[in-house]
Write a protein that holds these residues in place. Sequence first.
Motif, PDB file in Angstrom:
ATOM      1  N   ARG A 169       0.704  -1.382  -0.086  1.00 16.51           N
ATOM      2  CA  ARG A 169       0.039  -0.018  -0.092  1.00 16.51           C
ATOM      3  C   ARG A 169       0.862   1.340   0.021  1.00 16.51           C
ATOM      4  O   ARG A 169       1.879   1.272   0.525  1.00 16.51           O
ATOM      5  N   ILE A 170       0.382   2.350  -0.478  1.00 13.76           N
ATOM      6  CA  ILE A 170       0.880   3.541  -0.578  1.00 13.76           C
ATOM      7  C   ILE A 170      -0.028   4.532  -0.164  1.00 13.76           C
ATOM      8  O   ILE A 170      -1.412   4.676  -0.577  1.00 13.76           O
ATOM      9  N   LYS A 171       0.287   5.471   1.028  1.00 12.54           N
ATOM     10  CA  LYS A 171      -0.582   6.441   1.642  1.00 12.54           C
ATOM     11  C   LYS A 171       0.242   7.756   1.438  1.00 12.54           C
ATOM     12  O   LYS A 171       1.375   7.723   1.913  1.00 12.54           O
ATOM     13  N   LEU A 172      -0.568   8.689   0.934  1.00 16.14           N
ATOM     14  CA  LEU A 172      -0.093  10.174   1.037  1.00 16.14           C
ATOM     15  C   LEU A 172      -1.216  10.686   2.003  1.00 16.14           C
ATOM     16  O   LEU A 172      -2.402  10.832   1.922  1.00 16.14           O
ATOM     17  N   GLN A 173      -0.649  11.589   3.236  1.00 21.82           N
ATOM     18  CA  GLN A 173      -1.714  11.944   3.954  1.00 21.82           C
ATOM     19  C   GLN A 173      -1.278  13.705   4.228  1.00 21.82           C
ATOM     20  O   GLN A 173      -0.123  14.031   4.415  1.00 21.82           O
ATOM     21  N   LEU A 174      -2.236  14.414   4.098  1.00 22.41           N
ATOM     22  CA  LEU A 174      -2.048  15.971   4.174  1.00 22.41           C
ATOM     23  C   LEU A 174      -3.359  16.717   4.434  1.00 22.41           C
ATOM     24  O   LEU A 174      -4.492  15.903   4.222  1.00 22.41           O
ATOM     25  N   PRO A 175      -3.445  17.732   5.199  1.00 24.69           N
ATOM     26  CA  PRO A 175      -4.448  18.410   5.643  1.00 24.69           C
ATOM     27  C   PRO A 175      -5.641  18.673   4.434  1.00 24.69           C
ATOM     28  O   PRO A 175      -4.959  18.690   3.266  1.00 24.69           O
ATOM     29  N   GLU A 176      -6.623  18.830   4.545  1.00 21.14           N
ATOM     30  CA  GLU A 176      -7.647  19.007   3.551  1.00 21.14           C
ATOM     31  C   GLU A 176      -7.366  20.583   2.778  1.00 21.14           C
ATOM     32  O   GLU A 176      -7.795  20.819   1.795  1.00 21.14           O
ATOM     33  N   SER A 177      -6.965  21.326   3.858  1.00 17.65           N
ATOM     34  CA  SER A 177      -6.735  22.743   3.353  1.00 17.65           C
ATOM     35  C   SER A 177      -5.813  23.287   4.252  1.00 17.65           C
ATOM     36  O   SER A 177      -5.351  22.893   5.222  1.00 17.65           O
ATOM     37  N   ALA A 178      -5.253  24.546   3.592  1.00 16.23           N
ATOM     38  CA  ALA A 178      -4.298  25.479   4.306  1.00 16.23           C
ATOM     39  C   ALA A 178      -4.317  26.583   3.908  1.00 16.23           C
ATOM     40  O   ALA A 178      -5.101  26.955   3.040  1.00 16.23           O
TER      41      ALA A 178
END
Length: 650
Positions: A169-178
């Motif tokens: 698996r590969i996962k990219l996590q970042l906030p929905e907004s900034a």
Amino acid sequence: MAMRSHRYNRDAAATVATLARAWHAPGIHLLAKVATAMLLAAPAVAQEVTVQVATENPPHYVGVDAIVQLTVNGLEADPEPQCVAEASSSDVRVRLGGVSPRIVQRMFQSGGQIRRVQQVTHTIQFHVTANQPGEYEIGPFVITQGGIEERVDPIKMTFAEVPTTDDMRIKLQLPESAYPDQRVPVQIQWWFAGNIDNVNQLNIDGTILDAFQFAPDPPPPRGGSRLPIQTDAGTLSLAATATRETDDGKEFTVVTAQRTLIPNRPGTYEIPPMTATIELVTQWGNRQGSQLGGFGFGGSLLEEAFGGRRRPAKVELFRAAGEPLTFEVKPFPREGRPESFSGAVGSGFSLDASADRTVVRVGDPIRLTLHLRGDGNIQGATLPPLSADGGLDPQHFRLPEGDVTGAIEDDQDGKKFFVSVRVLDEGISEIPAIAYSWFDAEQEQYRTTRSKPIALRVMPAQVVGADAVVSSQPGDSPDASSRSAYAPSDQPSMPGGAGSLTLSGADLAIQRDPQRLLTGSTSLLAKPSFQIVNYALGSVCLIVALLDRRRRQVDPAVRQAFAVVRNQRGRIAAAGKLPEKDAAKQIADALRVVQLEFPNADRSAIQRLLAECDAIAYRPEGNPDATISTDLVDRALAAVDAIKSKAGAA
């Protein structure tokens, strides 16, 4: 494989056009035409460029870089040629890997002379990556160097699909907004449920984030885990941590890396799924397995260098894709935006102010040092207007104009700004608090910090006005008559009518009338005779001062010696009036004194004179009324003068 290319030399084309016009010009000489024909043929020989194109052996797979290499002969070593390539579809990406020149020089003898031939070969590599299976047209390739442009026909490459697996698996996590300039944490996780030692190669496509700016990545610790990420700039080796996680009954090895994203403009960004491709070894060769253990990336390279790692005999490719993401960069809210907000985003900002002086006169400059600290984009922080949000009043302070650039502290302890202000009002007693606002992205609201006020003592300025300037002609001022009407009655003045001096009423305005500027004055000071006399006196004073300075620079002992010599010279000159024997003794004594004062002088002339004087002084007989020979006196004086001259020159 060799590819057909189209050469186009822009400089050569311009030269050919010029020479072609000259060829058809009337009256051109035959010899000139021959020279023109030679020049027309010369560029084709000098600029012969050949290009060979080769690709990595197929099959090529989706998500795995395939190398396309161009071998170019005939270009110069410098400057480095520029290369671009196009692709027929947005599903395939072509990026330049690098350009490396190879220069070979050969020496040979021809016609009794040693000649040198240089061959330059440029190797150009492109990385081609496809996101979907299919056949794509790669190119044309355009190579330019100076005025030479070489075009290479496109090639076709086929990319096959790579099977997926539930074990990766590969996962990219970042906030929905900034918000713009906010430090946004980005987490990349690679999950694998198989034997990690069987992973021969891992490719994680990180180019989907190349549209954003990132803070510098911290270097990975020595011996620590690393996670390779492919970007347009090359492969990044990010510091990572490895953990064990269980999901759906499977135990995974999870490798996690962090980056800090810095969005620079508002907008909504659709981020495609991040992909990871592995080359999994399904059969090993005969060599023994490595005893170094650990996670394979980085450590496996060391094992291979020492021959301790097994060689894969058979491998298979597997691919995994993450989830597509939507990332929104919001604009800063307009409502409630402070005047002292200049784009800073973060938390915990503070501002300290200090002044280089606290006791000043009106108009004196005050250098302020503003030290900004906080957790946010300090490096790009700018200083808001000092008058913002109740700061320095422009009616009481002269403030700097334009942007003020600061400097990051060497110890990364914030940023310092240096500005200069001037107090315009004697009634000011302090430099008021200066406001600095930032946007708290977590709370989504503006916050403001203020520096502490600085106590100030302001004294009146010493201004030299028109009333303090002496004027010789009060009537020269256009409004002199009106001004005299308001002049105090006890104002001192010099008698003398129109040429008198007054202590006020001078006109300080810039005079632009040429007639008035060229008109001479009738006063005594303006007369040419008076000025000539003054210039002469000044010149005499200057010469005397120079001579006195030169005299003072002479060694006192030398100066004393010259005084003694002058005295002895007078004795020699006075000896001419004495009887012969007395005169000879006096001249001899004087010469001996001179000789003692300048022992290093040439004594030959002195010795001869001394011998003559002694012969006369101690002669048994003589005429008492006889006088000394003037020739002897003159030669004695000349000898003394010669010693003085040589001593002065030394």
